[in-house]
Design a protein around this motif. Structure first.
Motif, PDB file in Angstrom:
ATOM      1  N   GLN A 295      -5.094  73.681  12.640  1.00 34.18           N
ATOM      2  CA  GLN A 295      -4.202  73.945  11.502  1.00 34.18           C
ATOM      3  C   GLN A 295      -3.515  72.652  11.042  1.00 34.18           C
ATOM      4  OE1 GLN A 295      -1.866  76.978  13.495  1.00 34.18           O
ATOM      5  NE2 GLN A 295      -2.467  78.514  11.975  1.00 34.18           N
ATOM      6  N   LEU A 296      -3.125  71.842  12.017  1.00 34.42           N
ATOM      7  CA  LEU A 296      -2.467  70.583  11.674  1.00 34.42           C
ATOM      8  C   LEU A 296      -3.353  69.751  10.761  1.00 34.42           C
ATOM      9  CD1 LEU A 296      -0.789  69.349  15.002  1.00 34.42           C
ATOM     10  CD2 LEU A 296       0.341  70.094  12.914  1.00 34.42           C
ATOM     11  N   GLU A 297      -4.631  69.689  11.119  1.00 33.05           N
ATOM     12  CA  GLU A 297      -5.565  68.893  10.317  1.00 33.05           C
ATOM     13  C   GLU A 297      -5.740  69.478   8.927  1.00 33.05           C
ATOM     14  OE1 GLU A 297      -9.388  67.635  11.958  1.00 33.05           O
ATOM     15  OE2 GLU A 297      -8.298  67.249  13.829  1.00 33.05           O
ATOM     16  N   GLU A 298      -5.913  70.791   8.913  1.00 33.13           N
ATOM     17  CA  GLU A 298      -6.195  71.464   7.644  1.00 33.13           C
ATOM     18  C   GLU A 298      -4.990  71.404   6.698  1.00 33.13           C
ATOM     19  OE1 GLU A 298      -6.539  75.574   5.681  1.00 33.13           O
ATOM     20  OE2 GLU A 298      -6.459  75.679   7.878  1.00 33.13           O
ATOM     21  N   LEU A 299      -3.793  71.655   7.230  1.00 35.97           N
ATOM     22  CA  LEU A 299      -2.584  71.631   6.395  1.00 35.97           C
ATOM     23  C   LEU A 299      -2.254  70.208   5.950  1.00 35.97           C
ATOM     24  CD1 LEU A 299      -0.367  74.101   8.496  1.00 35.97           C
ATOM     25  CD2 LEU A 299      -1.415  74.570   6.265  1.00 35.97           C
ATOM     26  N   SER A 300      -2.440  69.246   6.876  1.00 30.97           N
ATOM     27  CA  SER A 300      -2.121  67.848   6.544  1.00 30.97           C
ATOM     28  C   SER A 300      -2.947  67.374   5.360  1.00 30.97           C
ATOM     29  CB  SER A 300      -2.376  66.935   7.742  1.00 30.97           C
ATOM     30  OG  SER A 300      -1.536  67.289   8.802  1.00 30.97           O
ATOM     31  N   GLU A 301      -4.212  67.825   5.315  1.00 30.25           N
ATOM     32  CA  GLU A 301      -5.111  67.454   4.215  1.00 30.25           C
ATOM     33  C   GLU A 301      -4.493  67.725   2.847  1.00 30.25           C
ATOM     34  OE1 GLU A 301      -8.134  66.086   3.468  1.00 30.25           O
ATOM     35  OE2 GLU A 301      -7.622  65.281   5.446  1.00 30.25           O
ATOM     36  N   GLN A 302      -3.682  68.797   2.801  1.00 32.61           N
ATOM     37  CA  GLN A 302      -3.142  69.245   1.505  1.00 32.61           C
ATOM     38  C   GLN A 302      -1.796  68.601   1.164  1.00 32.61           C
ATOM     39  OE1 GLN A 302      -3.502  73.656   1.210  1.00 32.61           O
ATOM     40  NE2 GLN A 302      -4.502  73.467   3.203  1.00 32.61           N
ATOM     41  N   ILE A 303      -1.287  67.755   2.045  1.00 33.88           N
ATOM     42  CA  ILE A 303       0.012  67.118   1.787  1.00 33.88           C
ATOM     43  C   ILE A 303      -0.168  65.925   0.850  1.00 33.88           C
ATOM     44  CG2 ILE A 303       1.851  65.743   2.877  1.00 33.88           C
ATOM     45  CD1 ILE A 303       1.573  67.492   5.362  1.00 33.88           C
ATOM     46  N   ASN A 304       0.753  65.784  -0.104  1.00 33.41           N
ATOM     47  CA  ASN A 304       0.769  64.561  -0.911  1.00 33.41           C
ATOM     48  C   ASN A 304       1.782  63.599  -0.286  1.00 33.41           C
ATOM     49  OD1 ASN A 304       0.991  62.517  -2.709  1.00 33.41           O
ATOM     50  ND2 ASN A 304       1.690  63.777  -4.445  1.00 33.41           N
ATOM     51  N   PHE A 375       2.019  49.759  14.730  1.00 35.34           N
ATOM     52  CA  PHE A 375       0.743  50.339  15.159  1.00 35.34           C
ATOM     53  C   PHE A 375       1.040  51.700  15.776  1.00 35.34           C
ATOM     54  CE2 PHE A 375       0.273  45.720  15.444  1.00 35.34           C
ATOM     55  CZ  PHE A 375      -0.834  45.532  14.629  1.00 35.34           C
ATOM     56  N   THR A 376       0.083  52.601  15.707  1.00 39.36           N
ATOM     57  CA  THR A 376       0.344  53.949  16.182  1.00 39.36           C
ATOM     58  C   THR A 376      -0.643  54.351  17.262  1.00 39.36           C
ATOM     59  OG1 THR A 376       0.865  54.391  13.873  1.00 39.36           O
ATOM     60  CG2 THR A 376       0.873  56.275  15.359  1.00 39.36           C
ATOM     61  N   ALA A 377      -0.113  54.987  18.310  1.00 36.77           N
ATOM     62  CA  ALA A 377      -0.957  55.504  19.391  1.00 36.77           C
ATOM     63  C   ALA A 377      -0.614  56.985  19.587  1.00 36.77           C
ATOM     64  CB  ALA A 377      -0.684  54.715  20.662  1.00 36.77           C
ATOM     65  N   GLY A 378      -1.372  57.664  20.448  1.00 33.07           N
ATOM     66  CA  GLY A 378      -1.084  59.067  20.765  1.00 33.07           C
ATOM     67  C   GLY A 378      -1.766  60.034  19.815  1.00 33.07           C
ATOM     68  N   GLY A 379      -1.636  61.321  20.128  1.00 30.67           N
ATOM     69  CA  GLY A 379      -2.333  62.378  19.381  1.00 30.67           C
ATOM     70  C   GLY A 379      -2.010  62.386  17.896  1.00 30.67           C
ATOM     71  N   GLY A 380      -0.788  61.981  17.524  1.00 32.08           N
ATOM     72  CA  GLY A 380      -0.392  61.977  16.111  1.00 32.08           C
ATOM     73  C   GLY A 380      -1.005  60.835  15.315  1.00 32.08           C
ATOM     74  N   ALA A 381      -1.617  59.871  16.011  1.00 34.85           N
ATOM     75  CA  ALA A 381      -2.148  58.684  15.322  1.00 34.85           C
ATOM     76  C   ALA A 381      -3.358  59.007  14.454  1.00 34.85           C
ATOM     77  CB  ALA A 381      -2.516  57.605  16.345  1.00 34.85           C
ATOM     78  N   LYS A 382      -3.989  60.162  14.738  1.00 33.79           N
ATOM     79  CA  LYS A 382      -5.185  60.467  13.943  1.00 33.79           C
ATOM     80  C   LYS A 382      -4.828  61.073  12.584  1.00 33.79           C
ATOM     81  CE  LYS A 382      -6.193  64.721  16.568  1.00 33.79           C
ATOM     82  NZ  LYS A 382      -5.702  64.449  17.904  1.00 33.79           N
ATOM     83  N   ASN A 383      -3.528  61.323  12.353  1.00 33.56           N
ATOM     84  CA  ASN A 383      -3.116  61.967  11.105  1.00 33.56           C
ATOM     85  C   ASN A 383      -2.833  60.915  10.013  1.00 33.56           C
ATOM     86  OD1 ASN A 383      -1.740  63.352   9.043  1.00 33.56           O
ATOM     87  ND2 ASN A 383      -1.094  64.921  10.497  1.00 33.56           N
ATOM     88  N   GLU A 384      -3.841  60.754   9.159  1.00 35.51           N
ATOM     89  CA  GLU A 384      -3.796  59.729   8.099  1.00 35.51           C
ATOM     90  C   GLU A 384      -2.633  59.968   7.128  1.00 35.51           C
ATOM     91  OE1 GLU A 384      -4.896  56.333   6.923  1.00 35.51           O
ATOM     92  OE2 GLU A 384      -6.152  57.258   8.474  1.00 35.51           O
ATOM     93  N   LYS A 385      -2.405  61.239   6.777  1.00 35.40           N
ATOM     94  CA  LYS A 385      -1.336  61.558   5.818  1.00 35.40           C
ATOM     95  C   LYS A 385       0.036  61.211   6.405  1.00 35.40           C
ATOM     96  CE  LYS A 385      -3.818  63.178   2.470  1.00 35.40           C
ATOM     97  NZ  LYS A 385      -4.028  64.528   2.004  1.00 35.40           N
ATOM     98  N   TRP A 386       0.183  61.510   7.672  1.00 38.68           N
ATOM     99  CA  TRP A 386       1.460  61.203   8.352  1.00 38.68           C
ATOM    100  C   TRP A 386       1.689  59.678   8.360  1.00 38.68           C
ATOM    101  CZ3 TRP A 386       2.803  63.118  14.038  1.00 38.68           C
ATOM    102  CH2 TRP A 386       4.195  63.113  14.187  1.00 38.68           C
ATOM    103  N   MET A 387       0.609  58.953   8.538  1.00 40.43           N
ATOM    104  CA  MET A 387       0.693  57.488   8.553  1.00 40.43           C
ATOM    105  C   MET A 387       1.233  56.998   7.212  1.00 40.43           C
ATOM    106  SD  MET A 387      -1.246  55.853  11.153  1.00 40.43           S
ATOM    107  CE  MET A 387      -2.994  56.149  10.982  1.00 40.43           C
TER     108      MET A 387
END
Ligand code: ADP
Length: 422
Positions: A295-304, A375-387
């Protein structure tokens, strides 16, 4: 669970970095205070893992291994016999607290010192000393990495200044402070090297058993989290690594040393600079309570990410925050929840980014170098939108760290030791 990371680095005289390979071992056995025999198995499992990792090095590569280093869990403490090197007590694991020793430590150490925490190495040492334990005369204190390295080089009683910080060593003056040296248990303290400094050659019997070269050096190690920072190769002041795991930990390379026990902020030495760190209780654990990783991946995709969210949360899994706000009574704030899950997640990610920005600002206000790149590490690092959200909120470039494994950082230390030994 304790994590051991063993790193083997190799390179020829004409090329300092022909290649390196990294082997990693994890120990996940449960720890119980009641059964001493069972807990002694920890050291046995660490030793066994180390030797099975040596065994795993492909035989055609063994002759190329020029140096070895190990990072271990910070504040995992072993009391050994200084004659034999063998543990004489069950190991104190990193997260074990010794509340019995805390008032004693507080009465001798400066008020904001990093040893003034129940799980510090010094509290463990004092707690052991005050038990009417055996063989005090010949006892010696080592950290997890030191003991494993000793198995390889055979020189008893050597640690590094990163591991030694939590027993009270002062990396600035490069000595144990007088208030510590005047204690009766000071004779248990190991001598201290710089992380990555060559300690000696690999023991002959191990070298011949496995086929490592005669000049293979064993180098002083470091702690697990410092090794993970080194892996990101953030080598200039102002460069930082944020670990977005269950909690959020930040580490910043600084020209100046800062400490503030109220926020759990302290500095490790890294050559001529300081590695400043702090950890917030916010982070991915809250996200996991609300959404699956899918869900995190899918919802993040839709964030501007270019758009600021006006939702102002303080995501915590439980009551209490330590950094950048020191408030043990702080309640989680995750309301109002909008109807749209995309908006909700956007608000949470943006709020965590604001906490991250506030954390870097606080370090700067305390006197550390200002942050210039994260630089970002950890599970949250894969979230491009969050970056991208974090980049907007913090106002500096934010990217994923190419290497995040602690073992990679320990390999860089081993490489340094090899270069300096030449
Ligand atoms: P730890 O080692 O502290 O347990 P990890 O570094 O393995 O944590 O990261 C796990 C965390 O990453 C989880 O809390 C999870 O919510 C979070 N996470 C996983 N996928 C994503 C994602 N796409 N966006 C943001 N966070 C994520």
């Amino acid at each position: 669970a304790a994590t051991l990371t063993f790193t083997f680095s190799h390179g020829g005289p004409s090329s300092t970095n022909k290649g390196r390979f990294i082997l990693k071992g994890k120990g996940n056995t449960q720890f119980t205070r009641k059964n001493e025999e069972e807990t002694m198995d920890w050291v046995l499992s660490w030793r066994t893992t180390l030797f099975s990792l040596l065994e795993d090095v492909p035989s055609h590569l063994r002759s190329l291994v020029a140096s070895i280093s190990i990072d271990g869990t910070s504040a995992t403490t072993i009391i050994v016999d200084s004659n034999t090197g063998e543990p004489i007590w069950r190991p104190f694991l990193y997260n074990e607290s010794c509340p019995d020793a805390l008032p004693i430590v507080k009465s001798i150490a400066p008020p904001t010192h990093t040893v003034c925490s129940g799980s510090s190495t010094l509290c463990k040492l004092v707690s052991w000393w005050n038990i009417d334990g055996p063989r005090k005369e010949s006892a010696l204190l080592l950290h997890q990495a030191d003991w494993l390295l000793w198995l390889l080089h055979g020189k008893i009683g050597v640690t590094d200044y990163n591991n030694a910080l939590k027993v009270g060593y002062d990396p600035e003056s490069e000595s144990y402070p007088p208030w510590l040296l005047s204690q009766p248990y000071a004779k248990l303290l190991p001598s201290v090297s710089a992380p990555g400094a060559s300690i000696g050659h690999l023991k002959d019997d191990i070298r011949t058993q496995f086929g490592f070269p005669g000049d293979c050096v064993v180098c002083a190690g470091t702690t697990d989290s410092i090794a993970a920072f080194l892996a990101a190769r953030a080598t200039e002041p102002g460069k930082a690594v944020t670990s977005l795991g269950s909690t959020m930990a930040i580490k910043l390379l600084s020209n100046t040393r800062i400490e503030d026990a109220r926020f759990g902020v302290y500095s490790h030495r890294l050559d001529d600079k300081w590695l400043v760190g702090g950890a917030s209780n916010t982070g991915g654990a809250v996200l996991r309570q609300l959404f699956t990783d899918g869900q995190l991946e899918e919802l993040s995709e839709q964030i501007n990410p270019a758009e600021a969210s006006s939702l102002d949360y303080y995501p915590l899994k439980a009551v209490g925050e330590r950094f950048p706000v020191a408030d043990p009574g702080m309640a989680p704030r995750l309301h109002p929840r909008p109807e749209s899950d995309v908006e909700y997640l956007h608000g949470i990610l943006e709020s965590i980014a604001r906490i991250e920005a506030k954390a870097y600002n606080l370090l700067r206000d305390m006197g550390a170098s200002g942050v210039e790149q994260v630089f970002t590490a950890g599970g949250g690092a894969k979230n491009e939108k969050w970056m991208q959200i974090r980049e907007r909120v913090i106002g500096v470039p934010v990217s994923r760290a190419v290497q995040t494994e602690a073992a990679y950082g320990a390999a860089l230390l081993a490489l340094k030791g090899y270069q300096n030994a030449e």
